[in-house]
Motif scaffolding. Structure first.
Motif, PDB file in Angstrom:
ATOM      1  N   ASP A 186       0.815  -1.218   0.000  1.00 62.10           N
ATOM      2  CA  ASP A 186       0.000   0.000   0.000  1.00 62.10           C
ATOM      3  C   ASP A 186       0.848   1.266   0.000  1.00 62.10           C
ATOM      4  OD1 ASP A 186       1.008  -0.155   2.548  1.00 62.10           O
ATOM      5  OD2 ASP A 186      -0.926  -0.061   3.577  1.00 62.10           O
ATOM      6  N   GLY A 187       2.168   1.122  -0.111  1.00 56.20           N
ATOM      7  CA  GLY A 187       3.053   2.279  -0.180  1.00 56.20           C
ATOM      8  C   GLY A 187       3.471   2.845   1.146  1.00 56.20           C
ATOM      9  N   HIS A 188       2.990   2.291   2.240  1.00 56.81           N
ATOM     10  CA  HIS A 188       3.290   2.839   3.556  1.00 56.81           C
ATOM     11  C   HIS A 188       4.590   2.303   4.142  1.00 56.81           C
ATOM     12  CE1 HIS A 188      -0.108   5.364   4.313  1.00 56.81           C
ATOM     13  NE2 HIS A 188      -0.990   4.399   4.158  1.00 56.81           N
ATOM     14  N   ASP A 189       5.075   1.185   3.629  1.00 54.08           N
ATOM     15  CA  ASP A 189       6.189   0.525   4.297  1.00 54.08           C
ATOM     16  C   ASP A 189       6.997  -0.247   3.263  1.00 54.08           C
ATOM     17  OD1 ASP A 189       7.790  -0.293   6.388  1.00 54.08           O
ATOM     18  OD2 ASP A 189       6.109  -0.922   7.651  1.00 54.08           O
ATOM     19  N   THR A 190       8.081  -0.854   3.718  1.00 56.91           N
ATOM     20  CA  THR A 190       8.871  -1.760   2.883  1.00 56.91           C
ATOM     21  C   THR A 190       8.392  -3.174   3.157  1.00 56.91           C
ATOM     22  OG1 THR A 190      10.795  -0.307   2.965  1.00 56.91           O
ATOM     23  CG2 THR A 190      11.175  -2.614   2.337  1.00 56.91           C
ATOM     24  N   TYR A 191       8.021  -3.897   2.080  1.00 57.38           N
ATOM     25  CA  TYR A 191       7.414  -5.207   2.245  1.00 57.38           C
ATOM     26  C   TYR A 191       8.281  -6.286   1.606  1.00 57.38           C
ATOM     27  CZ  TYR A 191       3.409  -2.233   3.297  1.00 57.38           C
ATOM     28  OH  TYR A 191       2.598  -1.289   3.833  1.00 57.38           O
ATOM     29  N   PRO A 192       8.127  -7.525   2.054  1.00 56.08           N
ATOM     30  CA  PRO A 192       8.907  -8.618   1.471  1.00 56.08           C
ATOM     31  C   PRO A 192       8.373  -9.072   0.120  1.00 56.08           C
ATOM     32  CG  PRO A 192       7.452  -9.476   3.156  1.00 56.08           C
ATOM     33  CD  PRO A 192       7.315  -7.982   3.203  1.00 56.08           C
ATOM     34  N   VAL A 193       7.331  -8.404  -0.385  1.00 53.89           N
ATOM     35  CA  VAL A 193       6.755  -8.720  -1.690  1.00 53.89           C
ATOM     36  C   VAL A 193       6.529  -7.413  -2.444  1.00 53.89           C
ATOM     37  CG1 VAL A 193       5.642 -10.867  -0.968  1.00 53.89           C
ATOM     38  CG2 VAL A 193       4.430  -8.708  -0.692  1.00 53.89           C
TER      39      VAL A 193
ATOM     40  N   HIS B 185      -8.064   2.386  -4.135  1.00 57.21           N
ATOM     41  CA  HIS B 185      -8.062   3.650  -3.412  1.00 57.21           C
ATOM     42  C   HIS B 185      -8.076   3.421  -1.913  1.00 57.21           C
ATOM     43  CE1 HIS B 185      -9.972   7.122  -1.428  1.00 57.21           C
ATOM     44  NE2 HIS B 185      -9.410   7.864  -2.376  1.00 57.21           N
ATOM     45  N   THR B 186      -8.899   2.478  -1.455  1.00 56.96           N
ATOM     46  CA  THR B 186      -9.047   2.191  -0.028  1.00 56.96           C
ATOM     47  C   THR B 186      -8.510   0.806   0.279  1.00 56.96           C
ATOM     48  OG1 THR B 186     -11.057   3.536   0.089  1.00 56.96           O
ATOM     49  CG2 THR B 186     -10.684   1.969   1.880  1.00 56.96           C
ATOM     50  N   LEU B 187      -7.676   0.709   1.281  1.00 57.84           N
ATOM     51  CA  LEU B 187      -7.213  -0.563   1.838  1.00 57.84           C
ATOM     52  C   LEU B 187      -7.341  -0.428   3.346  1.00 57.84           C
ATOM     53  CD1 LEU B 187      -4.084  -1.136  -0.418  1.00 57.84           C
ATOM     54  CD2 LEU B 187      -6.030  -2.683  -0.253  1.00 57.84           C
TER      55      LEU B 187
ATOM     56  N   VAL C 241     -12.979  13.517   5.816  1.00 58.63           N
ATOM     57  CA  VAL C 241     -13.879  13.640   6.960  1.00 58.63           C
ATOM     58  C   VAL C 241     -13.099  13.814   8.253  1.00 58.63           C
ATOM     59  CG1 VAL C 241     -15.709  12.492   8.266  1.00 58.63           C
ATOM     60  CG2 VAL C 241     -15.636  12.280   5.775  1.00 58.63           C
ATOM     61  N   PHE C 242     -12.001  13.090   8.365  1.00 60.49           N
ATOM     62  CA  PHE C 242     -11.164  13.144   9.567  1.00 60.49           C
ATOM     63  C   PHE C 242      -9.759  13.587   9.164  1.00 60.49           C
ATOM     64  CE2 PHE C 242     -14.310   9.761  10.171  1.00 60.49           C
ATOM     65  CZ  PHE C 242     -14.986  10.258  11.260  1.00 60.49           C
ATOM     66  N   PRO C 243      -9.430  14.854   9.314  1.00 54.48           N
ATOM     67  CA  PRO C 243      -8.103  15.352   8.905  1.00 54.48           C
ATOM     68  C   PRO C 243      -6.987  14.527   9.523  1.00 54.48           C
ATOM     69  CG  PRO C 243      -9.554  17.166   9.513  1.00 54.48           C
ATOM     70  CD  PRO C 243     -10.271  15.909   9.889  1.00 54.48           C
ATOM     71  N   GLY C 244      -5.998  14.247   8.701  1.00 57.78           N
ATOM     72  CA  GLY C 244      -4.868  13.458   9.169  1.00 57.78           C
ATOM     73  C   GLY C 244      -5.034  11.979   8.941  1.00 57.78           C
ATOM     74  N   GLY C 245      -6.204  11.566   8.489  1.00 61.91           N
ATOM     75  CA  GLY C 245      -6.439  10.151   8.219  1.00 61.91           C
ATOM     76  C   GLY C 245      -5.907   9.740   6.864  1.00 61.91           C
ATOM     77  N   ASP C 246      -6.150   8.510   6.510  1.00 60.21           N
ATOM     78  CA  ASP C 246      -5.657   7.969   5.245  1.00 60.21           C
ATOM     79  C   ASP C 246      -6.538   6.794   4.856  1.00 60.21           C
ATOM     80  OD1 ASP C 246      -4.264   6.789   3.119  1.00 60.21           O
ATOM     81  OD2 ASP C 246      -2.332   7.414   3.932  1.00 60.21           O
ATOM     82  N   SER C 247      -7.124   6.818   3.654  1.00 56.43           N
ATOM     83  CA  SER C 247      -7.984   5.721   3.231  1.00 56.43           C
ATOM     84  C   SER C 247      -7.210   4.426   3.048  1.00 56.43           C
ATOM     85  CB  SER C 247      -8.718   6.079   1.934  1.00 56.43           C
ATOM     86  OG  SER C 247      -9.695   7.065   2.193  1.00 56.43           O
ATOM     87  N   ARG C 248      -5.897   4.532   2.886  1.00 54.70           N
ATOM     88  CA  ARG C 248      -5.039   3.348   2.986  1.00 54.70           C
ATOM     89  C   ARG C 248      -4.508   3.339   4.417  1.00 54.70           C
ATOM     90  NH1 ARG C 248      -1.518   2.327  -2.550  1.00 54.70           N
ATOM     91  NH2 ARG C 248      -3.299   1.851  -3.900  1.00 54.70           N
ATOM     92  N   ASN C 249      -5.308   2.781   5.294  1.00 49.86           N
ATOM     93  CA  ASN C 249      -5.090   2.939   6.737  1.00 49.86           C
ATOM     94  C   ASN C 249      -3.724   2.419   7.165  1.00 49.86           C
ATOM     95  OD1 ASN C 249      -8.519   2.249   7.765  1.00 49.86           O
ATOM     96  ND2 ASN C 249      -7.672   3.928   6.597  1.00 49.86           N
ATOM     97  N   TYR C 250      -3.092   3.184   8.037  1.00 52.62           N
ATOM     98  CA  TYR C 250      -1.767   2.816   8.549  1.00 52.62           C
ATOM     99  C   TYR C 250      -1.584   3.458   9.919  1.00 52.62           C
ATOM    100  CZ  TYR C 250       3.243   1.894   8.527  1.00 52.62           C
ATOM    101  OH  TYR C 250       4.504   1.443   8.827  1.00 52.62           O
TER     102      TYR C 250
END
Length: 729
Positions: free
Chosen positions: A241-248, A320-322, A354-363
């Protein structure tokens, strides 16, 4: 494995009526795709809510009972500034199927077709069809790009037509997943007729949103505490989801059966669900410690159109959403506004608009929030976070602008992976022998090379090669198995040339018929082949005893490809036996990715589930010396007794039965009511002294309480005897 065409049309109609009679239209019919190690049912509107999923979602491994992984699904289509056919305009509109609503208000099925590369295999035991799922093939297409497909069309009230095709293979390197293609077209047709109700209307900011209420295998969940069967302790995780480094390097959502603190005060940690005590009703009485939680399951995104004019896939934008959602969250039921379903559901509770600071790709991801240390192999935190229903994985594609007639496409693969049954057994046993020591290192020769590979444990890598690990670490290697299957699905999709071909090397064709008969001194097995298909190089027949999920099956014989029968003589009276047979090819081209060949050039086998038997075969008694020697067992028959103590309680196809023992080898058995009304007739011709009756009339109606007369006529001597039978309801 399939609904045999030998069963009469009347029975087929009886089954279909049983499915539909007295059921609301929202209980949509389901079709099974069950030719591989993973089997799954598909609703005629593509997804099944909690009320309709049954126990047929993502079953893996298919041979093991109570091995499904679905509890329910949701499928929503959300749009903005939409006008219905009555002229009413909605700033937001969401058509919703599941997780709780049945979808009948918003979606209409149009068609479902099950297409196969070969004629359907017909399996019988003692002359009765043997199957677990009903899967009637509608069309045989030798040019089919997969071994079997389900294609469904359904429509939403917004005028969106959805065409879904699920692809499955029997190839042993590709049978742990199904690839699913869905095409969404703005047709303006809101129902199942040809009239266009919303002609010319565009769809603005359309999102396609799916919810997956997965759980650990039912067998594992039933060994846990309250609500595990509903996914209470599912650990939801995300990669790509672009938030981290993954093994795949792909995008996927997945879950595993997480830590249940209700077991923290007992002797063992429940990760992997070691079966050390008898619990529940949906788990065999296996208390050796076998790990029932031997699998991970998830979904990999293979493609999502960037727009209606740009067919490229950009993982940075789609989905868009995960996210994940409390399964008891109000968004899963009726009663909220369309805006809430759109903004808080489809775009997630952390929607930044709706909630500032949030992310539809939740992390951070749900799993990381539960266990911040990341040491999932040694869990200490409540996987449910105190929520009774646990959490489900969610994702949404969009937003798309669909002019009238335009479409978008998505391709995914639903995947299961895990450790083998043998590994689950041996690791679980060792864990129990250790006194449930979570730090004990357990050795298991996973690759079978006779050497224990001592590679340090590293969960961050794609594939861990060690064979000396703790129980928890062995459990978490299931993620690696799932990832491997996801990579295989992606490689195959990349070679598919836009879904027009899937170049999987073809295993031998299965038999057309596979018939198993128990005789007094042997079990006779015979088969026929599919017209036009060449013989394999050889046939292999496998057998197990007592239960169909008593693994492993034993290879009992290898026969030349020209063989058409076999007699199994090494059997013991009083034991039930189950069989399957596979055709074996010659060596294949070497392809480590198992697409144009096989790793190391190994031969291929036809799918076992084409010939798997689900009813037992056993040695029958010798014929009775005289006709008056026959016995009725049990007598009386108490149909009100608990199923676990009824005589000959069968599997998925049979329930209570009565046996006629010591009958002539060739005789006619007629059953009448006490007043002489004819009930049914059985022609017994197999030469044994045994015959079973499933307590139904000639018109397949269950019998009622009363006294019945059983008349046996020896067809060779003409001798006759009559005995009474009592049935208690």
């Amino acid at each position: 494995m399939n609904f045999s065409r030998r069963i009469t049309l009347s029975l087929a109609l009886f089954v279909l009526v049983a499915w539909t009679t007295g059921t609301a239209r929202g209980q949509f019919l389901q079709t099974a795709l069950d030719i591989g190690e993973m089997s799954s049912r598909y609703s005629e509107i593509g997804f099944a809510p909690e009320s309709g999923i049954g126990n047929g979602g993502m079953v893996w491994p298919q041979i093991l009972r109570f091995s499904n992984h679905y509890r329910g699904q949701g499928h929503w289509i959300g749009v903005r500034n939409w006008t219905n056919e009555r002229g009413e305009t909605f700033d937001y509109h969401v058509a919703r199927l599941g997780p709780r609503p049945d979808g009948s208000v918003f979606f209409t099925p149009v068609s479902t077709r099950l297409v196969a590369k070969w004629e359907d295999s017909e399996v019988s035991v003692d002359g009765a069809a043997s199957f677990r799922e009903i899967a009637i093939v509608d069309e045989v297409d030798p040019a089919l790009v997969a071994d079997r497909t389900i294609t469904q069309v359904f429509r939403s009230v917004q005028g969106v037509e959805v065409e879904m095709t699920a692809y499955a293979w029997s190839n042993e390197y590709h049978d742990d997943y199904h690839i699913i293609n869905r095409k969404y077209t703005n047709t303006g047709n809101t129902d199942d007729d040809d009239e266009i109700e919303l002609n010319g209307q565009s769809l603005q900011d359309m999102y396609v949103y799916n919810t997956y209420r997965w759980r650990g295998r039912e067998q594992a969940a039933d060994h846990g505490s309250n609500a595990q069967t509903w996914g209470k302790f599912s650990m939801v995780d995300i990669v790509g989801d672009g938030h981290d480094t993954y093994p795949v390097d792909f995008t996927a959502i997945y879950i595993w059966h997480g830590f249940d603190p209700d077991f923290a005060s007992s002797s063992w940690n429940n990760l992997g669900s070691p079966m050390v005590s008898q619990r529940g009703t949906n788990a065999p009485s296996d208390t050796i410690g076998r790990l029932a939680g031997m699998s991970f399951q998830g979904l990999i995104v293979l493609h999502a159109d960037e727009s209606t004019t740009d067919r490229s896939y950009n993982p940075a934008n789609q989905p868009h959403t995960l996210s994940w959602l409390d399964s008891d969250e109000v968004l899963n039921a009726d009663g909220l506004s369309n805006q809430d379903y759109y903004q808080l559901g489809i775009l997630s509770r952390e929607n930044p608009d709706v909630f500032p600071g949030g992310d539809s790709r939740n992390y951070p991801h749900y799993a990381d929030r539960v266990e911040p240390s990341g040491e999932f192999w040694a869990p200490t935190q409540n996987a449910s976070q105190g929520k009774q229903g646990g959490f489900a994985a969610t994702m949404a594609y969009g937003p798309y602008q669909l002019a009238f007639g335009e479409s978008v496409n998505f391709v995914e693969a639903v995947v299961v992976g895990g450790i083998s049954y043998d590994a689950a057994t041996q690791v679980g046993r060792a864990y129990k022998r250790s006194g449930f020591d979570d730090n004990a290192l357990i050795e298991y020769d996973a690759n079978g090379n006779g050497v224990i590979d001592d590679v340090p444990w590293d969960y961050s890598v794609y594939k861990n090669g060690g064979e000396r690990m703790t129980k928890g670490q062995w459990v978490m290697t299931e993620r690696d198995s799932m990832f491997q299957n996801m990579y295989t699905a992606r490689r195959l999709y990349e070679a598919s040339n836009g879904l027009t071909q899937y170049p999987v090397v073809q295993p031998p064709a299965p038999p057309k018929t596979f018939d198993v008969f128990g005789r007094p001194d042997k079990v006779e097995i015979s088969w026929t082949t599919i017209s036009g298909q060449p013989d394999p190089v050889s046939w292999e027949i496998y057998r197990t005893s007592n239960y169909e999920d008593n693994l492993p099956y034993e290879l009992i014989t290898t026969l030349p490809g020209s063989a058409r029968s076999y007699e199994d003589l090494s059997l013991v009276r009083g034991i039930d036996y189950y069989y399957y047979m596979v055709g074996v090819s010659g060596p294949q081209p070497i392809d480590p990715e198992a697409i144009t060949g096989t790793p190391e050039g190994k031969p291929l086998h036809s799918g076992r589930y084409f010939t798997q038997t689900y009813q037992p075969a056993n040695l029958k008694r010798s014929p009775g010396a005289t006709v008056d020697a026959f016995r009725i067992v049990p007598n009386p028959i108490n149909l009100a007794a608990d199923e676990t103590v009824r005589f000959f309680v069968g599997g998925d196809a049979l329930r209570s039965q009565v046996a006629f023992f010591d009958i002539p080898g060739n005789c006619t058995i007629s059953i009448y009511s006490e007043t002489g009304e004819f009930i049914t007739r059985i022609e017994h011709t197999d030469g044994s002294g045994d015959e079973l009756w499933n307590l139904t009339t000639a018109s397949r109606q269950p019998i009622v309480s009363g006294v019945y007369l059983v008349r046996v006529v020896d067809n060779e001597s003409g001798a006759t005897d009559v005995k009474k039978m009592v049935v208690i309801q």
